[in-house]
Motif scaffolding. Structure first.
Motif, PDB file in Angstrom:
ATOM      1  N   PRO A   1       0.809  -1.221   0.000  1.00 52.26           N
ATOM      2  CA  PRO A   1       0.000   0.000   0.000  1.00 52.26           C
ATOM      3  C   PRO A   1       0.846   1.276   0.000  1.00 52.26           C
ATOM      4  CG  PRO A   1       0.020  -1.001   2.178  1.00 52.26           C
ATOM      5  CD  PRO A   1       0.679  -1.981   1.254  1.00 52.26           C
ATOM      6  N   GLU A   2       0.232   2.351  -0.422  1.00 58.10           N
ATOM      7  CA  GLU A   2       0.848   3.672  -0.332  1.00 58.10           C
ATOM      8  C   GLU A   2       0.944   4.082   1.138  1.00 58.10           C
ATOM      9  OE1 GLU A   2       1.999   5.930  -2.639  1.00 58.10           O
ATOM     10  OE2 GLU A   2       1.785   4.392  -4.187  1.00 58.10           O
ATOM     11  N   PRO A   3       2.070   4.653   1.522  1.00 56.62           N
ATOM     12  CA  PRO A   3       2.261   4.994   2.938  1.00 56.62           C
ATOM     13  C   PRO A   3       1.287   6.066   3.442  1.00 56.62           C
ATOM     14  CG  PRO A   3       4.026   5.925   1.589  1.00 56.62           C
ATOM     15  CD  PRO A   3       3.244   4.998   0.707  1.00 56.62           C
ATOM     16  N   LEU A   4       0.816   6.911   2.548  1.00 54.95           N
ATOM     17  CA  LEU A   4      -0.068   7.995   2.976  1.00 54.95           C
ATOM     18  C   LEU A   4      -1.546   7.644   2.825  1.00 54.95           C
ATOM     19  CD1 LEU A   4       1.970  11.031   1.561  1.00 54.95           C
ATOM     20  CD2 LEU A   4       1.937  10.111   3.890  1.00 54.95           C
ATOM     21  N   SER A   5      -1.815   6.365   2.500  1.00 53.92           N
ATOM     22  CA  SER A   5      -3.214   5.955   2.372  1.00 53.92           C
ATOM     23  C   SER A   5      -3.740   5.397   3.687  1.00 53.92           C
ATOM     24  CB  SER A   5      -3.345   4.895   1.278  1.00 53.92           C
ATOM     25  OG  SER A   5      -2.724   3.684   1.707  1.00 53.92           O
ATOM     26  N   GLU A   6      -5.050   5.302   3.770  1.00 54.95           N
ATOM     27  CA  GLU A   6      -5.710   4.795   4.981  1.00 54.95           C
ATOM     28  C   GLU A   6      -5.352   3.337   5.266  1.00 54.95           C
ATOM     29  OE1 GLU A   6      -8.255   6.322   6.995  1.00 54.95           O
ATOM     30  OE2 GLU A   6      -7.713   8.249   6.055  1.00 54.95           O
ATOM     31  N   VAL A   7      -5.181   2.550   4.206  1.00 54.03           N
ATOM     32  CA  VAL A   7      -4.920   1.125   4.426  1.00 54.03           C
ATOM     33  C   VAL A   7      -3.557   0.869   5.059  1.00 54.03           C
ATOM     34  CG1 VAL A   7      -6.469   0.313   2.600  1.00 54.03           C
ATOM     35  CG2 VAL A   7      -4.068   0.749   2.079  1.00 54.03           C
ATOM     36  N   PHE A   8      -2.666   1.830   4.955  1.00 46.63           N
ATOM     37  CA  PHE A   8      -1.395   1.690   5.664  1.00 46.63           C
ATOM     38  C   PHE A   8      -1.596   2.138   7.113  1.00 46.63           C
ATOM     39  CE2 PHE A   8       2.860   3.344   6.942  1.00 46.63           C
ATOM     40  CZ  PHE A   8       3.464   2.113   7.061  1.00 46.63           C
ATOM     41  N   SER A   9      -1.852   1.158   7.965  1.00 45.18           N
ATOM     42  CA  SER A   9      -2.201   1.431   9.366  1.00 45.18           C
ATOM     43  C   SER A   9      -1.331   0.587  10.292  1.00 45.18           C
ATOM     44  CB  SER A   9      -3.662   1.062   9.599  1.00 45.18           C
ATOM     45  OG  SER A   9      -3.817  -0.345   9.453  1.00 45.18           O
ATOM     46  N   ALA A  10      -1.398   0.887  11.570  1.00 45.94           N
ATOM     47  CA  ALA A  10      -0.665   0.116  12.567  1.00 45.94           C
ATOM     48  C   ALA A  10      -1.111  -1.343  12.557  1.00 45.94           C
ATOM     49  CB  ALA A  10      -0.860   0.723  13.954  1.00 45.94           C
ATOM     50  N   ASN A  11      -2.413  -1.550  12.459  1.00 45.39           N
ATOM     51  CA  ASN A  11      -2.922  -2.927  12.410  1.00 45.39           C
ATOM     52  C   ASN A  11      -2.367  -3.694  11.220  1.00 45.39           C
ATOM     53  OD1 ASN A  11      -4.547  -3.480  14.657  1.00 45.39           O
ATOM     54  ND2 ASN A  11      -6.131  -2.092  13.862  1.00 45.39           N
TER      55      ASN A  11
ATOM     56  N   GLU B   1      14.912   8.233   9.398  1.00 46.47           N
ATOM     57  CA  GLU B   1      14.243   9.371  10.041  1.00 46.47           C
ATOM     58  C   GLU B   1      12.967   8.951  10.765  1.00 46.47           C
ATOM     59  OE1 GLU B   1      15.363  12.676  10.214  1.00 46.47           O
ATOM     60  OE2 GLU B   1      17.199  11.724   9.497  1.00 46.47           O
ATOM     61  N   SER B   2      12.203   8.058  10.144  1.00 45.09           N
ATOM     62  CA  SER B   2      10.943   7.607  10.741  1.00 45.09           C
ATOM     63  C   SER B   2      11.190   6.803  12.015  1.00 45.09           C
ATOM     64  CB  SER B   2      10.160   6.741   9.754  1.00 45.09           C
ATOM     65  OG  SER B   2       9.865   7.472   8.589  1.00 45.09           O
ATOM     66  N   LEU B   3      12.194   5.932  11.969  1.00 45.74           N
ATOM     67  CA  LEU B   3      12.501   5.119  13.144  1.00 45.74           C
ATOM     68  C   LEU B   3      13.023   5.989  14.284  1.00 45.74           C
ATOM     69  CD1 LEU B   3      14.012   2.069  11.265  1.00 45.74           C
ATOM     70  CD2 LEU B   3      11.993   2.015  12.749  1.00 45.74           C
ATOM     71  N   TYR B   4      13.741   7.017  13.927  1.00 51.71           N
ATOM     72  CA  TYR B   4      14.207   7.955  14.953  1.00 51.71           C
ATOM     73  C   TYR B   4      13.021   8.660  15.611  1.00 51.71           C
ATOM     74  CZ  TYR B   4      16.339  12.030  17.144  1.00 51.71           C
ATOM     75  OH  TYR B   4      16.706  13.005  18.042  1.00 51.71           O
ATOM     76  N   MET B   5      12.121   9.151  14.780  1.00 49.52           N
ATOM     77  CA  MET B   5      10.950   9.851  15.318  1.00 49.52           C
ATOM     78  C   MET B   5      10.096   8.927  16.190  1.00 49.52           C
ATOM     79  SD  MET B   5       7.797  11.738  13.368  1.00 49.52           S
ATOM     80  CE  MET B   5       8.490  13.301  12.958  1.00 49.52           C
ATOM     81  N   ALA B   6      10.050   7.655  15.820  1.00 49.46           N
ATOM     82  CA  ALA B   6       9.236   6.699  16.573  1.00 49.46           C
ATOM     83  C   ALA B   6       9.982   6.134  17.789  1.00 49.46           C
ATOM     84  CB  ALA B   6       8.802   5.551  15.656  1.00 49.46           C
ATOM     85  N   GLY B   7      11.269   6.417  17.899  1.00 52.79           N
ATOM     86  CA  GLY B   7      12.049   5.918  19.034  1.00 52.79           C
ATOM     87  C   GLY B   7      12.311   4.423  18.994  1.00 52.79           C
TER      88      GLY B   7
ATOM     89  N   SER C   1       4.800   8.174  12.420  1.00 50.26           N
ATOM     90  CA  SER C   1       6.073   8.815  12.073  1.00 50.26           C
ATOM     91  C   SER C   1       6.336   8.778  10.567  1.00 50.26           C
ATOM     92  CB  SER C   1       7.228   8.122  12.807  1.00 50.26           C
ATOM     93  OG  SER C   1       7.065   8.260  14.201  1.00 50.26           O
ATOM     94  N   ILE C   2       6.089   7.631   9.952  1.00 47.93           N
ATOM     95  CA  ILE C   2       6.302   7.514   8.503  1.00 47.93           C
ATOM     96  C   ILE C   2       5.425   8.509   7.757  1.00 47.93           C
ATOM     97  CG2 ILE C   2       5.931   6.002   6.500  1.00 47.93           C
ATOM     98  CD1 ILE C   2       6.830   3.644   8.309  1.00 47.93           C
ATOM     99  N   LYS C   3       4.167   8.553   8.122  1.00 49.41           N
ATOM    100  CA  LYS C   3       3.232   9.466   7.451  1.00 49.41           C
ATOM    101  C   LYS C   3       3.637  10.929   7.672  1.00 49.41           C
ATOM    102  CE  LYS C   3      -0.785   6.344   7.837  1.00 49.41           C
ATOM    103  NZ  LYS C   3      -1.375   6.190   6.508  1.00 49.41           N
ATOM    104  N   THR C   4       4.059  11.233   8.888  1.00 50.32           N
ATOM    105  CA  THR C   4       4.440  12.611   9.206  1.00 50.32           C
ATOM    106  C   THR C   4       5.694  13.040   8.452  1.00 50.32           C
ATOM    107  OG1 THR C   4       3.493  12.381  11.414  1.00 50.32           O
ATOM    108  CG2 THR C   4       5.050  14.192  11.078  1.00 50.32           C
ATOM    109  N   VAL C   5       6.705  12.185   8.494  1.00 51.19           N
ATOM    110  CA  VAL C   5       7.981  12.504   7.853  1.00 51.19           C
ATOM    111  C   VAL C   5       7.808  12.681   6.342  1.00 51.19           C
ATOM    112  CG1 VAL C   5      10.196  11.451   7.237  1.00 51.19           C
ATOM    113  CG2 VAL C   5       9.485  11.529   9.621  1.00 51.19           C
ATOM    114  N   LEU C   6       7.075  11.764   5.724  1.00 52.20           N
ATOM    115  CA  LEU C   6       6.876  11.856   4.270  1.00 52.20           C
ATOM    116  C   LEU C   6       6.031  13.078   3.902  1.00 52.20           C
ATOM    117  CD1 LEU C   6       6.316   8.112   3.244  1.00 52.20           C
ATOM    118  CD2 LEU C   6       8.371   9.506   2.934  1.00 52.20           C
ATOM    119  N   SER C   7       4.991  13.329   4.676  1.00 51.46           N
ATOM    120  CA  SER C   7       4.122  14.475   4.390  1.00 51.46           C
ATOM    121  C   SER C   7       4.889  15.792   4.499  1.00 51.46           C
ATOM    122  CB  SER C   7       2.936  14.524   5.361  1.00 51.46           C
ATOM    123  OG  SER C   7       2.192  13.333   5.262  1.00 51.46           O
ATOM    124  N   LEU C   8       5.704  15.897   5.551  1.00 47.77           N
ATOM    125  CA  LEU C   8       6.501  17.111   5.728  1.00 47.77           C
ATOM    126  C   LEU C   8       7.446  17.316   4.561  1.00 47.77           C
ATOM    127  CD1 LEU C   8       7.501  17.162   9.513  1.00 47.77           C
ATOM    128  CD2 LEU C   8       6.170  18.886   8.263  1.00 47.77           C
ATOM    129  N   ALA C   9       8.077  16.222   4.126  1.00 52.49           N
ATOM    130  CA  ALA C   9       9.040  16.326   3.025  1.00 52.49           C
ATOM    131  C   ALA C   9       8.342  16.745   1.732  1.00 52.49           C
ATOM    132  CB  ALA C   9       9.772  15.006   2.840  1.00 52.49           C
TER     133      ALA C   9
END
Length: 269
Positions: free
Chosen positions: A131-141, A174-180, A201-209
Motif C-alpha cells: 500500500p501507499e504509505p499515505l493511504s488509509e490502508v497503511f495502518s498500525a494494524n 528518520e521515521s525510526l528515529y521519530m518513533a524511538g 512517524s512515517i506518514k508525518t515525515v513523508l508528508s513534511l518532506a
DNA sequence: ATGCTAACCTGCGCGC
DNA sequence: TGCGCGCAGGTTAGCA
C-alpha cells in the motif's frame, strides 16, 4: 535518487506542462537503463497524455493506448525543456510534446527506467506492490499483522516495497528515529503500540518532506530545472558522530541490508 | 515463503 | 595533480 517526496514533487512540477499534450516524438539517446527502453515505447507517438499519476516511486503517464512507466532510480530527474535545448551527457530520453516543450529524463547512474505497458495494473513491477504509505490502508494494524513471524530487522522491513512502498533509505532512518525504535529490532517482535507510533512517524515525515518540495540532495533538480528547494531538516540521516537532537549522544551509523542506517543508541530502543 | 547477496551504473570527495 | 578507494536517494534476480 529521489525518494517518494521527490517523485511526488516531480509529478506536481511536470504535470501542468504535460497533461493534455499530444506526443510528437519519442527520442531515446541511451536505451540501456535499469531495463532496456523497449521499442514499443514508440506507441506513445501521436497519443495524448490524458493524466499523470504516481504509484510508489513510479511516475505513470496515461494515454488511451497504454501507459509510460518512469522510475528515477538513484540519480534520475525529469525536466521540462524548450524543444531546442541541447541534451547533456546524461539526458537519455525525451518525450517531445506539441506545446513546443519536451519532457527530458536525465539519469547519470542509469538505474532508472522508462517502460511501456498496455495494461499498467498487470505490469510485473507494479503488480505486487504494498500500500501507499499515505493511504488509509497503511495502518498500525496492517503493519502489525504483516510483520508477525518476520525475522527481518524493522528498517529493512519498512523498506520492503511488498510491505509498504515509498519508504527509502533516508526516511526509513528518520521515521525510526521519530518513533524511538531501534532499527535493529526484529519486525516480528514489535508491539502494536509501537507500530502505531511508527506508522504515524512515517506518514508525518513523508508528508513534511512533500510539503517542503522534497529534500534537496546532490542529483535532484526540480521539474522546472531549479535547485531552490529548501531542505527538510534531517535528524539522523548522514549525521554520523553528530549530536542527537534530543539527547546529544553521537549518532551511530551501521549497515543493514547493504545500506547505511543512522540512529541514536539512547533514544531508540 | 523468507532472507540475504550480487548486480546494474557514474560521480564525487577523501587520503595519499 | 592524479589515483585508488569507498560511498551514494533503488530495486530486482537468484540463491540457500
Amino acid at each position: 535518487m529521489p525518494e517518494l517526496p521527490e517523485v511526488e514533487t516531480t509529478l506536481r512540477g511536470v504535470s501542468p506542462h504535460v497533461k493534455g499534450q499530444k506526443v510528437i516524438a519519442v527520442c531515446v539517446r541511451q536505451p540501456r537503463l535499469r531495463w532496456p527502453v523497449p521499442d514499443d515505447l514508440q506507441m506513445l507517438q501521436g497519443e495524448v497524455i490524458e493524466s499523470l499519476q504516481r504509484r510508489a516511486k513510479y511516475l505513470l503517464l496515461n494515454t488511451k493506448k497504454g501507459t509510460v512507466i518512469i522510475h528515477l532510480g538513484m540519480s534520475g530527474s525529469l525536466r521540462i525543456c524548450a524543444q531546442e535545448t541541447e541534451p547533456g551527457k546524461h539526458d537519455h530520453v525525451d518525450i517531445v510534446l506539441d506545446n513546443s516543450k519536451l519532457l527530458r529524463l536525465c539519469d547519470p547512474r542509469r538505474f532508472g527506467s522508462v517502460l511501456w505497458a498496455q495494461n499498467v495494473n498487470k505490469h510485473p513491477l507494479l503488480r505486487n506492490l504494498g500500500p501507499e504509505p499515505l493511504s488509509e490502508v497503511f495502518s498500525a494494524n496492517y503493519l502489525y499483522e504483516k510483520s508477525r513471524n518476520r525475522k527481518v530487522n524493522i528498517k529493512s522491513f519498512i523498506m520492503n516495497a511488498q510491505v509498504v512502498v515509498g519508504v527509502g533509505n533516508i526516511y526509513a532512518s528518520e521515521s525510526l528515529y521519530m518513533a524511538g525504535i531501534n532499527p535493529k529490532n526484529l519486525a516480528g517482535r514489535i508491539s502494536l503500540k509501537r507500530y502505531e507510533k511508527l506508522v504515524f512517524s512515517i506518514k508525518t515525515v513523508l508528508s513534511l518532506a512533500i510539503e517542503q518540495g522534497g529534500t534537496t540532495l546532490r542529483d535532484f533538480v526540480s521539474a522546472d530545472g531549479q535547485t531552490g528547494y529548501f531542505q527538510l531538516k534531517l535528524s539522523v540521516y548522514g549525521r554520523t558522530g553528530e549530536a542527537c537532537p534530543k539527547c546529544q549522544t553521537p549518532i551511530k551509523q551501521i549497515t543493514q541490508g547493504q545500506r547505511s542506517t543512522y540512529y541514536c543508541t539512547v533514544c531508540q530502543k
